[in-house]
Design a protein around this motif. Structure first.
Motif, PDB file in Angstrom:
ATOM      1  N   GLU A 560     -24.957  -2.577  -2.417  1.00 25.93           N
ATOM      2  CA  GLU A 560     -26.256  -3.165  -2.121  1.00 25.93           C
ATOM      3  C   GLU A 560     -26.820  -3.938  -3.307  1.00 25.93           C
ATOM      4  O   GLU A 560     -27.746  -4.726  -3.166  1.00 25.93           O
ATOM      5  CB  GLU A 560     -27.242  -2.069  -1.704  1.00 25.93           C
ATOM      6  N   ARG A 561     -26.316  -3.617  -4.445  1.00 22.03           N
ATOM      7  CA  ARG A 561     -26.795  -4.368  -5.610  1.00 22.03           C
ATOM      8  C   ARG A 561     -26.323  -5.819  -5.519  1.00 22.03           C
ATOM      9  O   ARG A 561     -25.240  -6.110  -5.036  1.00 22.03           O
ATOM     10  CB  ARG A 561     -26.247  -3.757  -6.902  1.00 22.03           C
ATOM     11  N   GLU A 562     -27.116  -6.710  -6.040  1.00 23.26           N
ATOM     12  CA  GLU A 562     -26.766  -8.120  -6.014  1.00 23.26           C
ATOM     13  C   GLU A 562     -25.768  -8.427  -7.127  1.00 23.26           C
ATOM     14  O   GLU A 562     -25.408  -7.552  -7.924  1.00 23.26           O
ATOM     15  CB  GLU A 562     -28.029  -8.971  -6.177  1.00 23.26           C
ATOM     16  N   PHE A 563     -25.324  -9.667  -7.134  1.00 28.47           N
ATOM     17  CA  PHE A 563     -24.263 -10.046  -8.058  1.00 28.47           C
ATOM     18  C   PHE A 563     -24.707 -10.044  -9.514  1.00 28.47           C
ATOM     19  O   PHE A 563     -23.897 -10.252 -10.411  1.00 28.47           O
ATOM     20  CB  PHE A 563     -23.729 -11.451  -7.710  1.00 28.47           C
ATOM     21  N   THR A 564     -25.969  -9.793  -9.787  1.00 28.89           N
ATOM     22  CA  THR A 564     -26.429  -9.844 -11.181  1.00 28.89           C
ATOM     23  C   THR A 564     -25.792  -8.752 -12.028  1.00 28.89           C
ATOM     24  O   THR A 564     -25.596  -8.952 -13.231  1.00 28.89           O
ATOM     25  CB  THR A 564     -27.960  -9.718 -11.249  1.00 28.89           C
ATOM     26  N   GLU A 565     -25.504  -7.604 -11.424  1.00 29.09           N
ATOM     27  CA  GLU A 565     -24.912  -6.524 -12.220  1.00 29.09           C
ATOM     28  C   GLU A 565     -23.508  -6.896 -12.727  1.00 29.09           C
ATOM     29  O   GLU A 565     -23.234  -6.766 -13.922  1.00 29.09           O
ATOM     30  CB  GLU A 565     -24.878  -5.233 -11.417  1.00 29.09           C
ATOM     31  N   PRO A 566     -22.587  -7.368 -11.821  1.00 25.86           N
ATOM     32  CA  PRO A 566     -21.293  -7.801 -12.367  1.00 25.86           C
ATOM     33  C   PRO A 566     -21.434  -8.997 -13.302  1.00 25.86           C
ATOM     34  O   PRO A 566     -20.676  -9.127 -14.259  1.00 25.86           O
ATOM     35  CB  PRO A 566     -20.466  -8.150 -11.125  1.00 25.86           C
ATOM     36  N   MET A 567     -22.403  -9.848 -13.010  1.00 22.56           N
ATOM     37  CA  MET A 567     -22.624 -10.972 -13.908  1.00 22.56           C
ATOM     38  C   MET A 567     -23.041 -10.489 -15.292  1.00 22.56           C
ATOM     39  O   MET A 567     -22.524 -10.945 -16.315  1.00 22.56           O
ATOM     40  CB  MET A 567     -23.724 -11.880 -13.333  1.00 22.56           C
ATOM     41  N   LYS A 568     -23.967  -9.530 -15.336  1.00 24.23           N
ATOM     42  CA  LYS A 568     -24.439  -9.004 -16.622  1.00 24.23           C
ATOM     43  C   LYS A 568     -23.322  -8.252 -17.336  1.00 24.23           C
ATOM     44  O   LYS A 568     -23.158  -8.350 -18.559  1.00 24.23           O
ATOM     45  CB  LYS A 568     -25.638  -8.064 -16.385  1.00 24.23           C
ATOM     46  N   SER A 569     -22.531  -7.509 -16.573  1.00 24.08           N
ATOM     47  CA  SER A 569     -21.423  -6.774 -17.173  1.00 24.08           C
ATOM     48  C   SER A 569     -20.429  -7.745 -17.811  1.00 24.08           C
ATOM     49  O   SER A 569     -19.950  -7.531 -18.926  1.00 24.08           O
ATOM     50  CB  SER A 569     -20.726  -5.923 -16.112  1.00 24.08           C
ATOM     51  N   GLY A 570     -20.107  -8.822 -17.076  1.00 26.10           N
ATOM     52  CA  GLY A 570     -19.197  -9.822 -17.625  1.00 26.10           C
ATOM     53  C   GLY A 570     -19.789 -10.494 -18.849  1.00 26.10           C
ATOM     54  O   GLY A 570     -19.096 -10.745 -19.835  1.00 26.10           O
ATOM     55  N   TYR A 574     -18.040 -10.557 -22.633  1.00 27.65           N
ATOM     56  CA  TYR A 574     -17.674 -11.765 -23.366  1.00 27.65           C
ATOM     57  C   TYR A 574     -18.523 -11.945 -24.613  1.00 27.65           C
ATOM     58  O   TYR A 574     -18.049 -12.467 -25.637  1.00 27.65           O
ATOM     59  CB  TYR A 574     -17.813 -12.989 -22.455  1.00 27.65           C
ATOM     60  N   TYR A 575     -19.802 -11.506 -24.563  1.00 24.37           N
ATOM     61  CA  TYR A 575     -20.646 -11.611 -25.739  1.00 24.37           C
ATOM     62  C   TYR A 575     -20.098 -10.735 -26.863  1.00 24.37           C
ATOM     63  O   TYR A 575     -20.071 -11.129 -28.041  1.00 24.37           O
ATOM     64  CB  TYR A 575     -22.078 -11.194 -25.385  1.00 24.37           C
ATOM     65  N   SER A 576     -19.634  -9.535 -26.510  1.00 21.24           N
ATOM     66  CA  SER A 576     -19.077  -8.625 -27.512  1.00 21.24           C
ATOM     67  C   SER A 576     -17.828  -9.222 -28.153  1.00 21.24           C
ATOM     68  O   SER A 576     -17.623  -9.121 -29.359  1.00 21.24           O
ATOM     69  CB  SER A 576     -18.745  -7.279 -26.851  1.00 21.24           C
ATOM     70  N   ILE A 577     -16.976  -9.864 -27.315  1.00 23.52           N
ATOM     71  CA  ILE A 577     -15.745 -10.460 -27.855  1.00 23.52           C
ATOM     72  C   ILE A 577     -16.077 -11.627 -28.777  1.00 23.52           C
ATOM     73  O   ILE A 577     -15.514 -11.775 -29.863  1.00 23.52           O
ATOM     74  CB  ILE A 577     -14.838 -10.930 -26.695  1.00 23.52           C
ATOM     75  N   LEU A 578     -17.026 -12.470 -28.345  1.00 24.70           N
ATOM     76  CA  LEU A 578     -17.304 -13.709 -29.058  1.00 24.70           C
ATOM     77  C   LEU A 578     -18.109 -13.506 -30.328  1.00 24.70           C
ATOM     78  O   LEU A 578     -18.038 -14.303 -31.253  1.00 24.70           O
ATOM     79  CB  LEU A 578     -18.027 -14.687 -28.115  1.00 24.70           C
ATOM     80  N   THR A 579     -18.918 -12.424 -30.379  1.00 24.87           N
ATOM     81  CA  THR A 579     -19.773 -12.214 -31.553  1.00 24.87           C
ATOM     82  C   THR A 579     -19.412 -10.974 -32.341  1.00 24.87           C
ATOM     83  O   THR A 579     -19.788 -10.857 -33.501  1.00 24.87           O
ATOM     84  CB  THR A 579     -21.247 -12.100 -31.120  1.00 24.87           C
ATOM     85  N   GLY A 580     -18.697 -10.031 -31.699  1.00 30.80           N
ATOM     86  CA  GLY A 580     -18.437  -8.758 -32.361  1.00 30.80           C
ATOM     87  C   GLY A 580     -19.677  -7.873 -32.409  1.00 30.80           C
ATOM     88  O   GLY A 580     -19.705  -6.899 -33.161  1.00 30.80           O
ATOM     89  N   GLU A 581     -20.707  -8.208 -31.610  1.00 25.25           N
ATOM     90  CA  GLU A 581     -21.968  -7.470 -31.613  1.00 25.25           C
ATOM     91  C   GLU A 581     -22.277  -6.939 -30.215  1.00 25.25           C
ATOM     92  O   GLU A 581     -21.685  -7.365 -29.216  1.00 25.25           O
ATOM     93  CB  GLU A 581     -23.111  -8.392 -32.065  1.00 25.25           C
ATOM     94  N   ASP A 582     -23.214  -6.022 -30.153  1.00 26.12           N
ATOM     95  CA  ASP A 582     -23.666  -5.486 -28.870  1.00 26.12           C
ATOM     96  C   ASP A 582     -24.672  -6.460 -28.245  1.00 26.12           C
ATOM     97  O   ASP A 582     -25.454  -7.104 -28.940  1.00 26.12           O
ATOM     98  CB  ASP A 582     -24.323  -4.107 -29.078  1.00 26.12           C
ATOM     99  N   SER A 583     -24.635  -6.580 -26.912  1.00 28.01           N
ATOM    100  CA  SER A 583     -25.512  -7.522 -26.215  1.00 28.01           C
ATOM    101  C   SER A 583     -26.756  -6.846 -25.647  1.00 28.01           C
ATOM    102  O   SER A 583     -27.358  -7.340 -24.689  1.00 28.01           O
ATOM    103  CB  SER A 583     -24.727  -8.192 -25.081  1.00 28.01           C
ATOM    104  N   GLY A 584     -27.118  -5.692 -26.225  1.00 33.91           N
ATOM    105  CA  GLY A 584     -28.227  -4.920 -25.656  1.00 33.91           C
ATOM    106  C   GLY A 584     -29.559  -5.647 -25.627  1.00 33.91           C
ATOM    107  O   GLY A 584     -30.421  -5.351 -24.793  1.00 33.91           O
ATOM    108  N   LYS A 585     -29.766  -6.619 -26.487  1.00 28.01           N
ATOM    109  CA  LYS A 585     -31.071  -7.299 -26.520  1.00 28.01           C
ATOM    110  C   LYS A 585     -31.200  -8.359 -25.433  1.00 28.01           C
ATOM    111  O   LYS A 585     -32.262  -8.941 -25.255  1.00 28.01           O
ATOM    112  CB  LYS A 585     -31.296  -7.928 -27.898  1.00 28.01           C
TER     113      LYS A 585
END
Length: 674
Positions: A560-570, A574-585
């Protein structure tokens, strides 16, 4: 879906260009101006056609059709090969001045027939999105990595919501899972798993003696193997001793013949060493008697030329000792001639001024006298010149002859020294003495050579006799034992063989009983393993069913969740790979808009630096592509999207590209080393 190869006939600055592409990561590291963006645009235009085709002429934007027209003329367009939906295709386009005159052809590479699987609108049909959405997702241009949803992208992502129909039978599935949980619950003794657990315990008690039985079989087998090997060794030793006895007798007979042959070889070696010693005293290039004769002849001619030079130098000295004739100077003749001219001029002046005869004739008398004196002086000068020529001519002739003789002498000496050097002689030494020494050494060498040949013939003659077979077949090693010693060893070997045979018979009887007991326990052990595997499988099924039940309970809310969750997960990945940092902010709303939290407030990513905007836009694009293409992954074109990143982020960008290439075919155009 992936690109296989590109062929550009003419497109912008690119001409006659063929590029083969691999699965995974394809990197085009080229300098600025090479045509990377042109090559990327070629791929996009081959699928979707040109952008801004309908732009007005007065608009400053240059139409792509004009912008990428061939620089050097020629056919405008090319072809590309790609795979999609399990088939191979070749897409061929030729562009004209107007879109209506463009040509489009699609061929099935398996049959080489024209295919109607896709139309001229192949980009939208193949990727499921329009040209604008393509440029907002899988086609990532330099300084244009930011993305946004449009109806085409939303429609593509919306297809995943159809999977929610799969959970409508959730209640019936839960009832079936409950029945299976009861069946495989290990806590119920009456259940299948409980009964199986009891049987396993009983069999484990029975097979406790299996290790001891296996150890007993192993020890008896080891002892039997040891004695069997010993018996074989004893038999082999017996055969070896018999062979040694035969070989020893044969060796004694052959040794005498070999001693005679060795004496011939020794004599030949001595003669060969003597020959080598004599040869070592000669130069590397061995002269012949004719060579020595030629050198002597050259020396004779050289000495004759030297003698002639000596004689001619004596003649030259004698000629030079005579007084050299002197040639009178020109000054006296000139003075006399001038005085004569003055007298003639004086007479002419007197006549001119009207002096009567004989006054104007008087100057002619001294003029005649001076003329006679001048002629006499000229005659004496010519005689002196003739005497000087007669004096200089023989001297000059001798000098010319001496020059020629010296040149001939030097030429002959060079020929002599060249021959001397050829045979290792010293040109600075006495040539005659060295030639004599060379001739003596050659005679001694020839004598040693003949002696060696005679000795060699004797040895070869021996090899042609029947006795030489004994020399060829005799062993290199001397026998270890005498014939009497070998006889004693054979008797001892026979006693050991008899004792070993008795032990082998006993161990075989013991092994038969031990193996029978082991086989009974092994059968029970096999049954135990089968039941243990089944028990393990039942336990695994029970846990799997438990987990499945839990997952099914969460399935509805997950779907039932919209596509934003897989989008955010992806995006996070990729943010972690590209920056080596956490994307929590970073946060994402239902529209796919990304914001970042700073000082307790969510802010638009446009407030970030250019590099970070590109970075977050790139991560969002990749997350969107993951959601859009769940089945067949498309290829992705990166036209230097990392150009605004600093060096550290650029290095991480390389790892990012590798991670993307694990699922997608990546075509990366860049001018920077990561």
């Amino acid at each position: 879906m992936r690109l296989i190869s590109l062929k550009i006939e003419n497109f912008g600055k690119l001409s006659n260009t063929v590029i083969d592409l691999e699965e995974g990561l394809n990197v085009f590291l080229k300098e600025n101006g090479w045509g990377k963006s042109t090559l990327a645009a070629f791929v996009r235009i081959m699928f979707f056609g040109f952008e801004n085709e309908n732009a007005k002429k007065d608009v400053e934007i240059v139409k792509e059709r004009v912008r990428y027209a061939p620089w050097n003329g020629g056919k405008y367009g090319g072809s590309l090969k790609f795979s999609a939906n399990g088939k191979l295709y070749e897409l061929i386009r030729e562009f004209k001045e107007k879109a209506g005159n463009d040509t489009f052809e699609l061929r099935d590479l398996d049959t080489n027939l024209v295919s109607d699987d896709f139309s001229g609108n192949i980009g939208e049909e193949l990727f499921g999105i329009n040209a604008e959405a393509f440029s907002h997702t899988v086609f990532i241009r330099q300084r244009d990595v930011e993305t946004a949803f449009d109806p085409s992208i939303s429609a593509k992502i919306g297809n995943m919501e159809a999977a929610a129909d799969d959970i409508r039978n959730f209640e019936s599935a839960e009832e079936r899972l409950s029945e299976l949980l009861s069946k495989y619950d290990p806590g119920k003794k009456t259940g299948e798993t409980g009964k199986l657990s009891k049987e396993v315990s009983e069999l484990m008690f029975d097979v406790r003696g299996l290790p001891e039985a296996e150890e007993n079989v192993g020890s008896i087998s080891t002892a039997l193997k040891k004695e069997t090997e010993r018996e074989a060794e004893l038999k082999a030793t017996r055969a070896a001793l018999e062979k040694e006895r035969t070989d020893t007798a044969e060796y004694i007979a052959k040794s005498a013949i070999k001693d005679r042959y060795d004496a011939l070889c020794l004599d030949e070696n001595e003669k060969r060493e003597e020959e080598a010693a004599k040869r070592a005293q000669l130069p590397e290039r061995l002269p012949t008697e004719q060579d020595i004769s030629d050198i002597r002849q050259k020396l004779k001619l050289f000495k004759e030329t030297e003698n002639e030079i000596f004689v001619k130098k004596g003649k030259l000295s004698a000629l030079k000792s005579n007084p050299e004739p002197e040639i009178p100077g020109r000054a006296g003749r000139v003075v006399v001639f001038i005085l004569a001219l003055l007298c003639v001029a004086a007479g002419a002046v007197l006549w001119y001024f009207g002096f009567t005869y004989p006054l104007y004739v008087l100057p002619a008398i001294p003029a005649l006298i001076l003329l006679v004196i001048f002629l006499a002086m000229r005659y004496n000068y010519k005689k002196a010149v003739t005497r000087k020529e007669d004096y200089d001519r023989p001297i000059a002739d001798l000098k010319r002859e001496l020059i020629k003789d010296n040149e001939l002498c030097e030429m002959r000496w060079e020929g002599i020294t060249g021959r001397l050097r050829t045979y290792g002689l010293d040109p600075e030494g006495d040539p005659d003495e060295q030639v004599n020494s060379l001739e003596n050494a050659l005679l001694l060498y020839n004598a040693a050579l003949e002696n060696r040949r005679i000795s060699e013939k004797k040895r070869i003659a021996f090899t042609e006799t029947d006795e030489y077979d004994a020399v060829l077949t005799i062993g290199e090693e001397r026998p270890l034992h005498t014939l009497d010693e070998i006889k004693e060893l054979i008797l001892s070997n026979d006693d050991d063989t008899a004792e070993t045979s008795r032990l082998i018979s006993r161990y075989r009887d013991e092994l038969e009983g031990a193996v029978q007991k082991q086989e009974e326990l092994l059968k029970k052990d096999e049954i135990l393993k089968e039941k243990q595997e089944k028990l393990t499988e039942n336990t695994r099924r029970f846990r799997l069913i438990q987990k499945t039940s839990e997952l099914l309970k969460k399935a509805r809310e997950n779907y039932e969740r919209e596509f934003t969750e897989p989008m955010k997960s992806g995006f996070d990945k990729y943010y972690s790979i590209l920056t080596g940092e956490d994307s929590g902010k970073f946060r994402m709303d239902v529209h796919g808009t990304v914001t970042f939290e700073e000082y307790g407030k969510q802010r638009d990513i446009r407030a970030l630096s250019t590099g970070y905007r590109d970075l977050t836009g790139l991560c969002l694009r990749m997350a969107m592509i993951d959601v859009m293409y769940k089945d067949e992954a498309p290829f992705i074109i990166f036209d230097d999207p990392l150009s605004e990143l600093d060096d550290e982020k650029t290095k991480l960008g390389k790892e990012f590209m590798k991670a993307v290439a694990e699922r997608y075919q990546v075509i990366w155009f860049t001018c920077r080393e990561a």
